[in-house]
Design a protein around this motif. Sequence first.
Motif, PDB file in Angstrom:
ATOM      1  N   SER A   1       1.509  15.176  11.176  1.00  0.00           N
ATOM      2  CA  SER A   1       2.194  13.875  11.246  1.00  0.00           C
ATOM      3  C   SER A   1       1.488  12.764  10.486  1.00  0.00           C
ATOM      4  CB  SER A   1       2.362  13.462  12.703  1.00  0.00           C
ATOM      5  OG  SER A   1       3.058  14.471  13.368  1.00  0.00           O
TER       6      SER A   1
ATOM      7  N   PHE B   1       0.813  -1.225   0.000  1.00  0.00           N
ATOM      8  CA  PHE B   1       0.000   0.000   0.000  1.00  0.00           C
ATOM      9  C   PHE B   1       0.847   1.277   0.000  1.00  0.00           C
ATOM     10  CE2 PHE B   1      -4.251   1.400   2.159  1.00  0.00           C
ATOM     11  CZ  PHE B   1      -4.261   2.553   1.421  1.00  0.00           C
ATOM     12  N   SER B   2       1.778   1.384   0.964  1.00  0.00           N
ATOM     13  CA  SER B   2       2.433   2.671   1.175  1.00  0.00           C
ATOM     14  C   SER B   2       3.375   3.074   0.042  1.00  0.00           C
ATOM     15  CB  SER B   2       3.190   2.662   2.505  1.00  0.00           C
ATOM     16  OG  SER B   2       4.058   1.562   2.520  1.00  0.00           O
TER      17      SER B   2
ATOM     18  N   HIS C   1       6.373  11.836  -1.110  1.00  0.00           N
ATOM     19  CA  HIS C   1       5.512  11.805  -2.299  1.00  0.00           C
ATOM     20  C   HIS C   1       6.426  11.956  -3.524  1.00  0.00           C
ATOM     21  CE1 HIS C   1       1.441  13.130  -0.376  1.00  0.00           C
ATOM     22  NE2 HIS C   1       2.204  12.545   0.538  1.00  0.00           N
TER      23      HIS C   1
ATOM     24  N   LEU D   1      -4.141   1.567  -6.150  1.00  0.00           N
ATOM     25  CA  LEU D   1      -4.039   2.424  -4.962  1.00  0.00           C
ATOM     26  C   LEU D   1      -5.411   3.004  -4.617  1.00  0.00           C
ATOM     27  CD1 LEU D   1      -2.079   3.958  -2.884  1.00  0.00           C
ATOM     28  CD2 LEU D   1      -2.749   5.900  -4.254  1.00  0.00           C
TER      29      LEU D   1
ATOM     30  N   SER E   1       5.341   5.722  18.439  1.00  0.00           N
ATOM     31  CA  SER E   1       4.689   6.870  19.098  1.00  0.00           C
ATOM     32  C   SER E   1       4.624   6.661  20.600  1.00  0.00           C
ATOM     33  CB  SER E   1       3.248   7.049  18.616  1.00  0.00           C
ATOM     34  OG  SER E   1       3.233   7.357  17.280  1.00  0.00           O
TER      35      SER E   1
ATOM     36  N   ALA F   1       2.031  -1.488   8.919  1.00  0.00           N
ATOM     37  CA  ALA F   1       2.208  -0.027   8.967  1.00  0.00           C
ATOM     38  C   ALA F   1       1.746   0.494  10.326  1.00  0.00           C
ATOM     39  CB  ALA F   1       1.399   0.651   7.859  1.00  0.00           C
ATOM     40  N   GLY F   2       0.637  -0.056  10.823  1.00  0.00           N
ATOM     41  CA  GLY F   2       0.074   0.416  12.082  1.00  0.00           C
ATOM     42  C   GLY F   2       0.948   0.061  13.273  1.00  0.00           C
TER      43      GLY F   2
ATOM     44  N   ARG G   1      -7.316   2.452  -1.155  1.00  0.00           N
ATOM     45  CA  ARG G   1      -7.667   3.580  -0.288  1.00  0.00           C
ATOM     46  C   ARG G   1      -9.166   3.621  -0.015  1.00  0.00           C
ATOM     47  NH1 ARG G   1      -3.766   7.152   1.322  1.00  0.00           N
ATOM     48  NH2 ARG G   1      -5.502   8.347   2.187  1.00  0.00           N
TER      49      ARG G   1
ATOM     50  N   MET H   1      -1.567  -3.037   6.208  1.00  0.00           N
ATOM     51  CA  MET H   1      -2.196  -2.138   7.197  1.00  0.00           C
ATOM     52  C   MET H   1      -1.722  -2.527   8.593  1.00  0.00           C
ATOM     53  SD  MET H   1      -4.214   0.149   5.748  1.00  0.00           S
ATOM     54  CE  MET H   1      -5.434   0.781   6.865  1.00  0.00           C
TER      55      MET H   1
ATOM     56  N   GLY I   1       8.147  12.287   6.764  1.00  0.00           N
ATOM     57  CA  GLY I   1       6.878  11.770   6.257  1.00  0.00           C
ATOM     58  C   GLY I   1       7.135  10.520   5.453  1.00  0.00           C
TER      59      GLY I   1
ATOM     60  N   LEU J   1       1.587  13.352  18.968  1.00  0.00           N
ATOM     61  CA  LEU J   1       1.811  13.119  17.539  1.00  0.00           C
ATOM     62  C   LEU J   1       2.548  14.295  16.899  1.00  0.00           C
ATOM     63  CD1 LEU J   1      -1.590  11.419  16.810  1.00  0.00           C
ATOM     64  CD2 LEU J   1       0.639  10.401  16.309  1.00  0.00           C
TER      65      LEU J   1
ATOM     66  N   ARG K   1      -2.664  10.972  -0.123  1.00  0.00           N
ATOM     67  CA  ARG K   1      -1.930   9.871   0.508  1.00  0.00           C
ATOM     68  C   ARG K   1      -2.032   9.946   2.030  1.00  0.00           C
ATOM     69  NH1 ARG K   1       0.646   6.814  -3.889  1.00  0.00           N
ATOM     70  NH2 ARG K   1       0.788   5.235  -2.267  1.00  0.00           N
ATOM     71  N   VAL K   2      -2.895  10.821   2.557  1.00  0.00           N
ATOM     72  CA  VAL K   2      -2.961  10.961   4.012  1.00  0.00           C
ATOM     73  C   VAL K   2      -3.169   9.592   4.664  1.00  0.00           C
ATOM     74  CG1 VAL K   2      -5.481  11.401   4.150  1.00  0.00           C
ATOM     75  CG2 VAL K   2      -3.951  12.409   5.845  1.00  0.00           C
ATOM     76  N   CYS K   3      -2.604   9.404   5.858  1.00  0.00           N
ATOM     77  CA  CYS K   3      -2.622   8.099   6.518  1.00  0.00           C
ATOM     78  C   CYS K   3      -4.052   7.558   6.668  1.00  0.00           C
ATOM     79  CB  CYS K   3      -1.982   8.231   7.896  1.00  0.00           C
ATOM     80  SG  CYS K   3      -2.109   6.713   8.850  1.00  0.00           S
TER      81      CYS K   3
HETATM   82  C1  HEM Z   1       1.012   7.108  15.187  1.00  0.00           C
HETATM   83  C2  HEM Z   1       0.559   6.461  14.200  1.00  0.00           C
HETATM   84  C3  HEM Z   1       0.744   6.760  12.742  1.00  0.00           C
HETATM   85  C4  HEM Z   1       1.440   7.754  12.112  1.00  0.00           C
HETATM   86  C5  HEM Z   1       2.229   8.887  12.736  1.00  0.00           C
HETATM   87  C6  HEM Z   1       1.280   7.543  10.696  1.00  0.00           C
HETATM   88  C7  HEM Z   1       1.812   8.361   9.718  1.00  0.00           C
HETATM   89  C8  HEM Z   1       1.664   8.145   8.370  1.00  0.00           C
HETATM   90  C9  HEM Z   1       2.210   8.993   7.347  1.00  0.00           C
HETATM   91  C10 HEM Z   1       3.041  10.266   7.569  1.00  0.00           C
HETATM   92  C11 HEM Z   1       1.856   8.474   6.161  1.00  0.00           C
HETATM   93  C12 HEM Z   1       2.197   9.023   4.778  1.00  0.00           C
HETATM   94  C13 HEM Z   1       1.139  10.016   4.349  1.00  0.00           C
HETATM   95  C14 HEM Z   1       1.540  10.749   3.081  1.00  0.00           C
HETATM   96  O1  HEM Z   1       2.151  10.148   2.210  1.00  0.00           O
HETATM   97  O2  HEM Z   1       1.264  11.945   2.963  1.00  0.00           O
HETATM   98  C15 HEM Z   1       1.109   7.268   6.406  1.00  0.00           C
HETATM   99  C16 HEM Z   1       0.641   6.443   5.432  1.00  0.00           C
HETATM  100  C17 HEM Z   1       0.046   5.231   5.690  1.00  0.00           C
HETATM  101  N1  HEM Z   1      -0.365   4.772   6.919  1.00  0.00           N
HETATM  102 FE1  HEM Z   1      -0.051   5.647   8.703  1.00  0.00          FE
HETATM  103  N2  HEM Z   1       0.515   6.440  10.485  1.00  0.00           N
HETATM  104  C18 HEM Z   1       0.162   5.930  11.715  1.00  0.00           C
HETATM  105  C19 HEM Z   1      -0.634   4.838  11.962  1.00  0.00           C
HETATM  106  C20 HEM Z   1      -1.137   4.006  11.002  1.00  0.00           C
HETATM  107  C21 HEM Z   1      -1.997   2.886  11.275  1.00  0.00           C
HETATM  108  C22 HEM Z   1      -2.514   2.472  12.653  1.00  0.00           C
HETATM  109  C23 HEM Z   1      -2.237   2.280  10.061  1.00  0.00           C
HETATM  110  C24 HEM Z   1      -3.073   1.085   9.752  1.00  0.00           C
HETATM  111  C25 HEM Z   1      -4.113   0.691  10.455  1.00  0.00           C
HETATM  112  C26 HEM Z   1      -1.541   3.041   9.048  1.00  0.00           C
HETATM  113  C27 HEM Z   1      -1.515   2.738   7.705  1.00  0.00           C
HETATM  114  C28 HEM Z   1      -0.930   3.532   6.747  1.00  0.00           C
HETATM  115  C29 HEM Z   1      -0.899   3.182   5.320  1.00  0.00           C
HETATM  116  C30 HEM Z   1      -1.408   1.897   4.688  1.00  0.00           C
HETATM  117  C31 HEM Z   1      -0.282   4.256   4.668  1.00  0.00           C
HETATM  118  C32 HEM Z   1       0.009   4.402   3.178  1.00  0.00           C
HETATM  119  C33 HEM Z   1      -1.072   5.244   2.504  1.00  0.00           C
HETATM  120  C34 HEM Z   1      -0.737   5.576   1.053  1.00  0.00           C
HETATM  121  O3  HEM Z   1       0.406   5.431   0.653  1.00  0.00           O
HETATM  122  O4  HEM Z   1      -1.655   5.981   0.319  1.00  0.00           O
HETATM  123  N3  HEM Z   1      -0.894   4.082   9.653  1.00  0.00           N
HETATM  124  N4  HEM Z   1       0.989   7.110   7.763  1.00  0.00           N
END
Ligand code: HEM
Length: 441
Positions: free
Chosen positions: A360, A65-66, A295, A74, A232, A224-225, A78, A221, A292, A283, A366-368
């Motif tokens: 954060s 995904f990421s 992108h 994608l 954190s 990443a989580g 999403r 997911m 981050g 956060l 692409r927000v989380c």
């Molecule tokens: C403290 C917790 C978390 C932080 C600080 C965080 C932060 C981020 C950031 C900065 C991004 C990139 C956003 C961007 O590209 O602009 C991201 C993407 C992502 N996050 Fe999180 N995240 C957290 C928790 C989680 C959790 C709990 C999950 C899953 C349940 C998750 C799943 C994802 C996925 C799959 C992406 C990729 C999205 C994409 O590329 O379109 N994240 N996250």
Amino acid sequence: MPSTSQSALMNRSGEVMYNNALGKGMLIINSQHAAIDLLEKRSTIYSDRTHYISAGDFMTKNMSFSILPYGDLLRQFRRVAAEGFSKSAVQRFHPIQNREAIMSIMLSVDYHIPPVESKDDPCIIGVENHVRRFLREVQPGTRLVEYFPWLRYVPSRFAKWKRDAQYWFIQDSLRFQRLLGKVADDLANGIDRPSFGATIIKTQRKHGLSELEQAWLVGVMLSAGGETVSASLQWWILAMLVYPNVQARAHAELDEVVGRGRPPTFADIPFLPYIRAMVNESLRWSPVAPFGVPHASTADDWYEGMFIPKGTICLQNMRLLNFDPEVFGRTAAEFDPTRYLDEKGQVKTLMEGREEGHMSFGFGRRVCPGRYVAEGSLVINFTTLLWGMRFERPEGAQGELDVRTLVRSGPTARPVPFECKAVPRFTEAEALLNEALSMYE
Ligand code: HEM
């Protein structure tokens, strides 16, 4: 077209900096204003990711995904994730998160640190290893093939990186399919517990993802989580040690609202504004993803007199974005949840159009997608841990705690390891937690 051969360029205000290294253009975004202008207002051309040959094409067959390119898969991922992890949908996870927070505190009582999961679970170990491998693979400089793309055509028998990547794709696919297979078996036997896996299986006809794609979506997911939430929590515990007055105020709020006769639950959260503000502050203050998730741009562009060629990788300098003195004042570097409270002591919106009040969770398209479940995990963990215990530095711990240095493990960052003692706040805490835990079993 202007020349991009200069190695580093900065726009007039210093808000963005362009650098060209080994033919790869890189933009460092240093201000909230520029991040929103580019990654949100111009998200049609700034929502791609870097293309990774090893981590993308071979190790995950472009299902992680990421790092997915901005395209049909994608958008499908999403959509499914947005439904399964929307603000209202994540409430179905509250009982599990409540139980996990209690488990976490029980483990803390035994081990003096709060591990997020049981470290011996083979499934957790497998997923953790996947995260470690993946993060190493996307680290700049790990694979020559990212700089000399023709190396991808070298046959596997002469290219260990390629053999390994192909091997791990098979292993991780099997692992993720096994995990989702268990959920499918449960559903077939009439056991329907709230989980993203169950949701995705039940809505398969609607979203149309293949079994393998579903398994990778759920698996990624999960990984990443786990990585981000546990990092954190570490930063937050460090903050509790460095700012004992903040910890004391949270204890006072818990004593007043929850009391000491029962552990807290999600039902208490709306009445705990200081702790909710602490989630936002935590956060904001913790650089879990210091740049981050970069992108990449899909078209040539101009920004405030600076040319940004197509394919530029855009890094977000989170420490500058989240410490912007214009938004957070001169105390931006301090850990102070009250910045998120209004004069009545209620949580306020600090940044227009951004409820969480920090950057954060990233930007635009692409927000989380896991942000609401992450906030839920953090708020119930902070609440339960603080209800039952006080974090202290052990006697004899030397030197100042280091809040500036990051220990990098790929795109995520943790604090320098520190000693911490978790002391029960009152004698009945353990028994009451055990009692509450038995109600979830
Ligand atoms: C403290 C917790 C978390 C932080 C600080 C965080 C932060 C981020 C950031 C900065 C991004 C990139 C956003 C961007 O590209 O602009 C991201 C993407 C992502 N996050 Fe999180 N995240 C957290 C928790 C989680 C959790 C709990 C999950 C899953 C349940 C998750 C799943 C994802 C996925 C799959 C992406 C990729 C999205 C994409 O590329 O379109 N994240 N996250």
